[in-house]
Scaffold this active site. Structure first.
Site, PDB file in Angstrom:
ATOM      1  N   THR A 103      -8.806   2.436   7.212  1.00  0.00           N
ATOM      2  CA  THR A 103      -8.208   1.064   7.566  1.00  0.00           C
ATOM      3  C   THR A 103      -6.636   1.272   7.870  1.00  0.00           C
ATOM      4  O   THR A 103      -6.081   0.108   8.109  1.00  0.00           O
ATOM      5  CB  THR A 103      -8.455   0.058   6.437  1.00  0.00           C
ATOM      6  OG1 THR A 103      -8.149   0.558   5.387  1.00  0.00           O
ATOM      7  CG2 THR A 103      -9.918  -0.289   6.219  1.00  0.00           C
ATOM      8  N   ASP A 145       0.728  -1.253  -0.177  1.00  0.00           N
ATOM      9  CA  ASP A 145       0.088   0.072   0.046  1.00  0.00           C
ATOM     10  C   ASP A 145       0.739   1.325   0.206  1.00  0.00           C
ATOM     11  O   ASP A 145       0.341   2.326  -0.505  1.00  0.00           O
ATOM     12  CB  ASP A 145      -0.903  -0.118   1.168  1.00  0.00           C
ATOM     13  CG  ASP A 145      -2.225  -1.183   1.091  1.00  0.00           C
ATOM     14  OD1 ASP A 145      -2.316  -1.474  -0.150  1.00  0.00           O
ATOM     15  OD2 ASP A 145      -2.912  -1.020   1.995  1.00  0.00           O
ATOM     16  N   ASP A 178      -1.373  13.899  21.777  1.00  0.00           N
ATOM     17  CA  ASP A 178      -0.022  13.274  21.098  1.00  0.00           C
ATOM     18  C   ASP A 178      -0.432  13.736  19.553  1.00  0.00           C
ATOM     19  O   ASP A 178       0.688  13.912  18.630  1.00  0.00           O
ATOM     20  CB  ASP A 178       0.110  11.880  20.984  1.00  0.00           C
ATOM     21  CG  ASP A 178       0.847  11.466  22.225  1.00  0.00           C
ATOM     22  OD1 ASP A 178       0.977  12.338  23.245  1.00  0.00           O
ATOM     23  OD2 ASP A 178       1.135  10.186  22.306  1.00  0.00           O
ATOM     24  N   ASN A 211      -4.885   8.673   2.006  1.00  0.00           N
ATOM     25  CA  ASN A 211      -5.123   7.924   3.274  1.00  0.00           C
ATOM     26  C   ASN A 211      -5.415   9.037   4.462  1.00  0.00           C
ATOM     27  O   ASN A 211      -6.586   9.163   4.837  1.00  0.00           O
ATOM     28  CB  ASN A 211      -3.968   7.194   3.788  1.00  0.00           C
ATOM     29  CG  ASN A 211      -4.058   5.925   3.562  1.00  0.00           C
ATOM     30  OD1 ASN A 211      -5.075   5.374   2.832  1.00  0.00           O
ATOM     31  ND2 ASN A 211      -3.106   4.921   3.986  1.00  0.00           N
TER      32      ASN A 211
END
Length: 291
Positions: free
Chosen positions: A188, A73, A177, A147
């Site tokens: 995902t 990916d 954070d 993403n």
């Protein structure tokens, strides 16, 4: 049946040991199907393979009508951002360990590619996040993400305080954070590991996920992607913004990361019968324990 595509670009994860024989096999197969084959320039240089023309991403976008990506990916994310503005369809052959968007198994590539290049496929379009970083009224960085966009602290720094605005409305100041703004495709990825939900890629939405929030009531929230999202650095050291794999480090207090839905989409081609839910079952091992 006439071949639907005429010129294929071949992009490989050239760091992977022993990938060249597989690339050579795919190139030979595509050539036998009547397609012209060109290599991505970085793939050609790093595999020392000169049998086919080597093209830059811009040249691939202008000259090719399909791209075959061999890797994981991460490889797909890198090239998808560069080719998305050209509306070029991508086929992902998975040589990685997980592979949500490179979904053709390495052992099945010939069986999958044959029908696809003849026009028998499922097409899947994915939304992208377009964003930029502003400092004192000046744009200092811009990026595109398939993403996610992540604003977070450095490895040795303490937690950061971030202001979140959606559209024209102030939402919250969050101490954590960091924050992840994820597309449905990225739900995902990092977002999932930080506790966010999975979004089906057909949903026009984003997920905003705090990373290790100081306040337990700061929870992931699903947002419409029709509104802009702004994250302003209020406090913290060594803060960075990361657009997929493109990182801008050392953001200052008052810097603002502004994100919106991009006008361009990524086009994925899958074998006929491809199912998003089947991908989730396989990759997340949902079938385990089923008799």
């Amino acid at each position: 049946m006439p071949t639907r595509f005429r010129h294929a670009a071949l992009i490989g994860k050239y760091q992977a040991q022993g990938i060249r024989p597989m690339l050579e096999g795919i190139a030979a197969f595509l050539s036998r199907q009547g397609l012209e084959v060109s290599l991505d320039r970085e793939t050609a240089l790093n595999t020392d393979w000169r049998d086919h023309g080597a093209l830059s991403p811009a040249e691939i976008g202008a000259q090719c009508d399909i791209a075959v990506v061999v890797g994981g990916d991460g490889t797909m994310l890198g090239i998808a951002r560069e080719l998305a503005p050209y509306n070029l369809p991508l086929v992902g052959i998975n040589q990685g360990r997980l592979g949500f968007i490179t979904d053709v198994r390495a052992s099945d590539w010939e069986e999958a590619l044959g029908p696809i290049i003849q026009g028998d496929f499922e097409e899947d379009r994915r939304a992208m996040i377009e964003g930029d970083v502003w400092r004192d009224g000046e744009k200092i960085f811009e990026g595109l993400a398939l993403n996610d966009v992540v604003v977070s602290r450095g490895a040795t720094a303490g937690m950061v305080e971030l202001r979140v605005d959606i559209g024209d409305e102030f939402v919250a100041n969050m101490r954590a954070d960091g924050l992840i703004l994820s597309s449905a495709t990225g739900s995902t990825a990092y977002s999932l590991s930080a506790g966010g939900p999975i979004l089906h890629p057909s949903i026009g939405g984003w997920v905003l996920v705090p990373i290790a929030s100081h306040t337990l009531s700061n929870r992931p929230i699903v947002l419409p992607d029709s509104q802009d999202v702004s994250i302003t650095i209020v406090n913290g050291l060594d803060v960075s913004a990361n657009f997929d794999m493109h990182r801008l480090a050392s953001l200052l207090h008052g810097d603002q990361v502004r994100m919106r839905r991009s006008a361009v989409q990524v086009r994925f081609l899958h074998p006929k019968g491809w199912s998003y839910y089947a991908t989730l079952r396989r990759k997340l091992r949902w079938y385990e324990g089923v008799v």
